[in-house]
Scaffold this active site. Sequence first.
Site, PDB file in Angstrom:
ATOM      1  N   ASP A  35      -1.625  47.890  36.193  1.00 32.32           N
ATOM      2  CA  ASP A  35      -1.102  47.562  37.527  1.00 32.32           C
ATOM      3  C   ASP A  35       0.322  47.005  37.441  1.00 32.32           C
ATOM      4  O   ASP A  35       0.696  46.380  36.450  1.00 32.32           O
ATOM      5  CB  ASP A  35      -2.053  46.544  38.187  1.00 32.32           C
ATOM      6  CG  ASP A  35      -1.835  46.455  39.685  1.00 32.32           C
ATOM      7  OD1 ASP A  35      -1.188  47.356  40.257  1.00 32.32           O
ATOM      8  OD2 ASP A  35      -2.307  45.473  40.294  1.00 32.32           O
ATOM      9  N   HIS A  52       6.240  54.254  37.931  1.00 33.22           N
ATOM     10  CA  HIS A  52       5.135  55.073  37.420  1.00 33.22           C
ATOM     11  C   HIS A  52       5.592  55.830  36.172  1.00 33.22           C
ATOM     12  O   HIS A  52       4.854  55.936  35.198  1.00 33.22           O
ATOM     13  CB  HIS A  52       4.651  56.054  38.495  1.00 33.22           C
ATOM     14  CG  HIS A  52       4.065  55.375  39.708  1.00 33.22           C
ATOM     15  ND1 HIS A  52       3.145  54.358  39.611  1.00 33.22           N
ATOM     16  CD2 HIS A  52       4.269  55.563  41.038  1.00 33.22           C
ATOM     17  CE1 HIS A  52       2.800  53.959  40.831  1.00 33.22           C
ATOM     18  NE2 HIS A  52       3.481  54.667  41.712  1.00 33.22           N
ATOM     19  N   LEU A 146     -10.117  58.041  18.408  1.00 36.71           N
ATOM     20  CA  LEU A 146     -10.152  57.288  19.668  1.00 36.71           C
ATOM     21  C   LEU A 146     -10.627  58.171  20.829  1.00 36.71           C
ATOM     22  O   LEU A 146     -10.155  59.297  20.983  1.00 36.71           O
ATOM     23  CB  LEU A 146      -8.735  56.769  19.972  1.00 36.71           C
ATOM     24  CG  LEU A 146      -8.529  56.113  21.336  1.00 36.71           C
ATOM     25  CD1 LEU A 146      -9.163  54.726  21.359  1.00 36.71           C
ATOM     26  CD2 LEU A 146      -7.042  55.999  21.668  1.00 36.71           C
TER      27      LEU A 146
HETATM   28  C1  IPE Z   1      -5.792  49.326  40.802  1.00 41.96           C
HETATM   29  O1  IPE Z   1      -4.516  49.004  41.215  1.00 41.96           O
HETATM   30  C2  IPE Z   1      -5.881  50.789  40.509  1.00 41.96           C
HETATM   31  C3  IPE Z   1      -5.101  51.251  39.388  1.00 41.96           C
HETATM   32  C4  IPE Z   1      -4.457  50.504  38.534  1.00 41.96           C
HETATM   33  C5  IPE Z   1      -5.086  52.673  39.175  1.00 41.96           C
HETATM   34  P1  IPE Z   1      -4.159  48.852  42.772  1.00 41.96           P
HETATM   35  O2  IPE Z   1      -2.742  48.431  42.835  1.00 41.96           O
HETATM   36  O3  IPE Z   1      -4.502  50.088  43.515  1.00 41.96           O
HETATM   37  O4  IPE Z   1      -5.141  47.697  43.220  1.00 41.96           O
HETATM   38  P2  IPE Z   1      -5.071  46.675  44.431  1.00 41.96           P
HETATM   39  O5  IPE Z   1      -4.915  47.492  45.680  1.00 41.96           O
HETATM   40  O6  IPE Z   1      -3.902  45.784  44.202  1.00 41.96           O
HETATM   41  O7  IPE Z   1      -6.367  45.933  44.359  1.00 41.96           O
HETATM   42  C1  IPE Z   2      -0.377  50.792  39.278  1.00 41.66           C
HETATM   43  O1  IPE Z   2       0.800  50.304  39.821  1.00 41.66           O
HETATM   44  C2  IPE Z   2      -0.451  52.297  39.323  1.00 41.66           C
HETATM   45  C3  IPE Z   2      -1.372  52.835  40.313  1.00 41.66           C
HETATM   46  C4  IPE Z   2      -2.161  52.145  41.088  1.00 41.66           C
HETATM   47  C5  IPE Z   2      -1.413  54.278  40.455  1.00 41.66           C
HETATM   48  P1  IPE Z   2       0.976  50.072  41.376  1.00 41.66           P
HETATM   49  O2  IPE Z   2       1.524  51.325  41.977  1.00 41.66           O
HETATM   50  O3  IPE Z   2      -0.262  49.578  41.998  1.00 41.66           O
HETATM   51  O4  IPE Z   2       2.088  48.965  41.383  1.00 41.66           O
HETATM   52  P2  IPE Z   2       2.153  47.662  42.309  1.00 41.66           P
HETATM   53  O5  IPE Z   2       0.849  46.960  42.162  1.00 41.66           O
HETATM   54  O6  IPE Z   2       2.387  48.142  43.702  1.00 41.66           O
HETATM   55  O7  IPE Z   2       3.292  46.876  41.770  1.00 41.66           O
HETATM   56 MG    MG Z   3      -1.018  47.715  42.310  1.00 41.50          MG
END
Ligand code: IPE
Ligand code: IPE
Ligand code: MG
Length: 285
Positions: A35, A52, A146
């Site tokens: 995240d 990303h 792995l």
């Molecule tokens: C969780 O992250 C999903 C992934 C890392 C793929 P999100 O950014 O979607 O989660 P929330 O919305 O903050 O809980």
């Molecule tokens: C995690 O990073 C990747 C996915 C959920 C696909 P985020 O896109 O949720 O990044 P933040 O949490 O908004 O910073």
């Molecule tokens: Mg996120």
Amino acid sequence: MINDWQKNQEKQDSDKQSLLTSHGILPKHIAIIMDGNGRWAIERNLPRAAGHQQGIESVRDIVKASSQLGIGYLTVYAFSMENWKRPHMEISILMSLLKQYLINEIDELDANNVRLCAIGKLNALPKPVQKILSKAIERTAKNTGLTLTLALSYSGRWDIIRAVQMIALDARRGNLSPEDINEELFSTYLLTSHMPEPDLLIRTSGEMRLSNYLLWESAYSEIYITNLLWPDFRRTDLYDALENYMNRERRYGMTSQQMNIENTKASQSQDSYLQRILSTFSPKS
Ligand code: IPE
Ligand code: IPE
Ligand code: MG
């Protein structure tokens, strides 16, 4: 030339890994909620896509380090079922990055004995992604190193409901009766049945929630949350998480004293097993 991860490792890094492996028992299964990509980009005045993209570099490094360490299973949350609610543009960027990752990395993953798997509602993914994904899974199916599992269009609750439906169907067909249903049987119906439960669950970006990840499987996982954003999380940060994990006591509801007895018993039976093996090799007097 394909990069051989075992051969092409810096001395300092392999020394650090040896130190870790000699320190204690590494987790068999690490699960990660990757995240913070968006915040990483926003902090730099960049579009979220740049976060990303950079996040993929972290995936590459963590996969490689886990493989070098001899970790059995690494399961990464790449796209949740709830992530379908994001703007179309972001979803399509994520899907094309996923496709690129699979195309670019498959040779190296395969050459390094990585078995690729995926969990989630995979038929919700765009057809071209499904095609590349299943090809990559098929190609690496016999690899024994792995196991890298991508959680894609994944939701823990969805998988639990799916399992319940399958169990109900089997009961209706007369293949099992309600009394047969226990935790062990239930787990075999989950998409994660090919792996042990995660020992260590890492979440980056400081959020203190599971976001619908591996809800059943993480019942006794050790949770490690770091404020680092995923694109900044690299192998040295994984080593910190592992060190932290190895210094914990997993009690599974028991007391410390009970755990000490259990651990002594386990190491004694391991010693006697070793002694038996050694005695078969020692010259008879
Ligand atoms: C969780 O992250 C999903 C992934 C890392 C793929 P999100 O950014 O979607 O989660 P929330 O919305 O903050 O809980
Ligand atoms: C995690 O990073 C990747 C996915 C959920 C696909 P985020 O896109 O949720 O990044 P933040 O949490 O908004 O910073
Ligand atoms: Mg996120």
